[in-house]
Design a protein around this motif. Structure first.
Motif, short mmCIF file in Angstrom:
data_model
loop_
_atom_site.label_atom_id
_atom_site.label_comp_id
_atom_site.label_asym_id
_atom_site.label_seq_id
_atom_site.Cartn_x
_atom_site.Cartn_y
_atom_site.Cartn_z
N THR A 141 0.83 -1.21 0.00
CA THR A 141 0.00 0.00 0.00
C THR A 141 0.86 1.26 0.00
O THR A 141 0.33 2.35 0.23
CB THR A 141 -0.92 0.01 1.24
OG1 THR A 141 -0.12 -0.09 2.43
CG2 THR A 141 -1.89 -1.16 1.19
N SER A 142 2.15 1.12 -0.26
CA SER A 142 3.07 2.27 -0.25
C SER A 142 3.32 2.74 -1.67
O SER A 142 3.27 1.97 -2.62
CB SER A 142 4.39 1.89 0.41
OG SER A 142 4.18 1.35 1.70
N SER A 143 3.62 4.03 -1.79
CA SER A 143 3.97 4.61 -3.08
C SER A 143 5.13 5.57 -2.86
O SER A 143 5.24 6.20 -1.80
CB SER A 143 2.79 5.36 -3.70
OG SER A 143 2.38 6.42 -2.86
N ALA A 144 5.98 5.66 -3.86
CA ALA A 144 7.16 6.51 -3.77
C ALA A 144 7.32 7.29 -5.06
O ALA A 144 7.32 6.71 -6.15
CB ALA A 144 8.41 5.66 -3.51
N ARG A 145 7.44 8.61 -4.94
CA ARG A 145 7.76 9.47 -6.08
C ARG A 145 9.25 9.77 -6.02
O ARG A 145 9.75 10.30 -5.02
CB ARG A 145 6.94 10.75 -6.03
CG ARG A 145 5.46 10.53 -6.28
CD ARG A 145 4.69 11.83 -6.22
NE ARG A 145 4.63 12.37 -4.87
CZ ARG A 145 4.23 13.61 -4.58
NH1 ARG A 145 3.89 14.43 -5.56
NH2 ARG A 145 4.19 14.03 -3.34
N VAL A 146 9.94 9.43 -7.10
CA VAL A 146 11.40 9.45 -7.10
C VAL A 146 11.89 10.38 -8.19
O VAL A 146 11.45 10.29 -9.35
CB VAL A 146 11.98 8.03 -7.31
CG1 VAL A 146 13.49 8.05 -7.23
CG2 VAL A 146 11.41 7.06 -6.27
N TRP A 147 12.81 11.29 -7.82
CA TRP A 147 13.51 12.15 -8.76
C TRP A 147 14.98 11.75 -8.75
O TRP A 147 15.61 11.69 -7.66
CB TRP A 147 13.37 13.63 -8.38
CG TRP A 147 12.00 14.17 -8.60
CD1 TRP A 147 11.55 14.85 -9.67
CD2 TRP A 147 10.91 14.12 -7.66
NE1 TRP A 147 10.23 15.21 -9.50
CE2 TRP A 147 9.81 14.78 -8.27
CE3 TRP A 147 10.73 13.58 -6.39
CZ2 TRP A 147 8.58 14.91 -7.65
CZ3 TRP A 147 9.51 13.70 -5.76
CH2 TRP A 147 8.45 14.36 -6.39
#
Length: 340
Positions: free
Chosen positions: A183-189
């Motif tokens: 249920t986790s989400s990660a926005r990565v730059w």
């Protein structure tokens, strides 16, 4: 003797009626063919089967398949060697489902009959790809006209679902990806590291590649660790929710999971990574962050995409937490049995 006696009243039922004799020569003027009904001749050989419409369509597809096979064999394109068949693009089709195909054929279809039709269509599509590669336009268009009749109306939309959108780099070479796990989400730059200009006094010193990798790994895991004067300063860092990686993930297994795509690609210290993670726990967030990092590295370095794909780091892990069941303590765990 009483058994052999015949009652008087039943004699009329056992009486033999004599008919006048008619010689066969006198029957020549009668036309017996008028009494016979002339049955219409069946239009197709499958008339006496249970489903003539289905078998008519199947026979027409099989005849088209045989015609295409003969044409390719005449052009010396069949049989293909194994390496040439493996070099063909993967076949991706969106045929109509069993219910729609039954409506098209005007006959009820079982699963085995539906698979039989799909096998013929797949073989036709393979021959179409061979003719396309060989440049036989007429055969390609003829097969395409047949297979289009059995494709879904939303075939283009359905085939586009499985394709991943390519990650685009902006004008500064930065990439933005989204990783998910549980249920986790990660926005990565991900930003490539701009190496500082080399000092003239240290330009002549050569540092082994293995030592540089160890320095980069130490700097990622322990950014606040003291470094000696002769060690190079690493400018690569990973910030998670504006917090260093070692501080945000205190468990070593979570940190190792995040750095695993970078180590596998051999690009330690090559990128600055900034991430915003939401939802779930530390295990899910570290997995989502690793997923996003792997997708970003594949965009920056396409040569590393093959290694990451074989390691199954470019696809989302589909495993989810199993729901709790009523009457049980958890998904599978039961309460202790008590006799009284």
């Amino acid at each position: 003797m009483n058994v052999l006696r015949r009652p008087q009243g039943l004699s009329k039922f056992y009486s033999i009626q004599t008919r006048p004799f008619v010689p066969p020569a006198s029957l020549n003027h009668f036309d017996f063919r008028q009494r016979q009904r002339e049955k219409p001749r069946p239009t197709t050989p499958t008339f006496y089967t249970a489903r003539p419409e289905f078998y008519d369509q199947l026979s027409s597809l099989e005849s088209a398949l045989q015609h295409a096979k003969t044409a390719l064999t005449t052009c010396h394109l069949l049989p293909l060697p194994k390496f040439a068949r493996e070099a063909l693009p993967p076949r991706v089709n969106a045929w109509v489902d069993k219910r729609e195909l039954a409506l098209k054929l005007r006959s009820t279809l079982t699963t085995s009959r539906y698979r039989r039709v799909v096998l013929v269509l797949n073989e036709l599509e393979t021959y179409r790809s061979i003719s396309e590669k060989a440049g036989i336009i007429e055969l390609q268009e003829g097969i395409r006209a047949i297979t289009e009749l059995f494709e879904r109306a939303d075939a283009a939309t359905m085939l586009a679902r499985g394709k991943t959108k390519p990650v685009k780099l902006d004008e500064y070479g930065r990439s933005y990806t989204l990783g998910k796990r549980k249920t986790s989400s990660a926005r990565v730059w991900i930003v490539p590291v701009q190496q500082p200009p080399a000092d003239k006094s240290t330009a002549s010193l050569s540092i082994p590649a293995a030592t540089e990798t160890d320095f980069a790994l130490t700097a990622l895991l322990n950014p606040n660790s003291s470094s000696k004067s002769n060690e190079p300063v690493s400018v690569a860092q990973i910030l998670v929710n504006n917090t260093p990686l070692s501080t945000y993930f205190p468990i070593p297994a979570d940190r190792a999971r995040v750095i695993h795509p970078i180590k596998l690609a051999g690009l330690l210290g090559a990128y600055n990574i900034f991430a915003i993670v939401r939802g779930g726990g530390t295990s899910g967030q570290s997995g989502a962050l690793a997923h996003g990092i792997a997708k970003g590295i594949a965009a920056h370095d396409p040569a590393a995409a093959t290694i990451l794909k074989k390691a199954k780091l470019l696809r989302r892990d589909p495993r989810m937490v199993e729901r709790k069941k009523p009457g049980l303590a958890k998904a599978r765990k039961r309460y202790a049995w008590v006799k009284r």
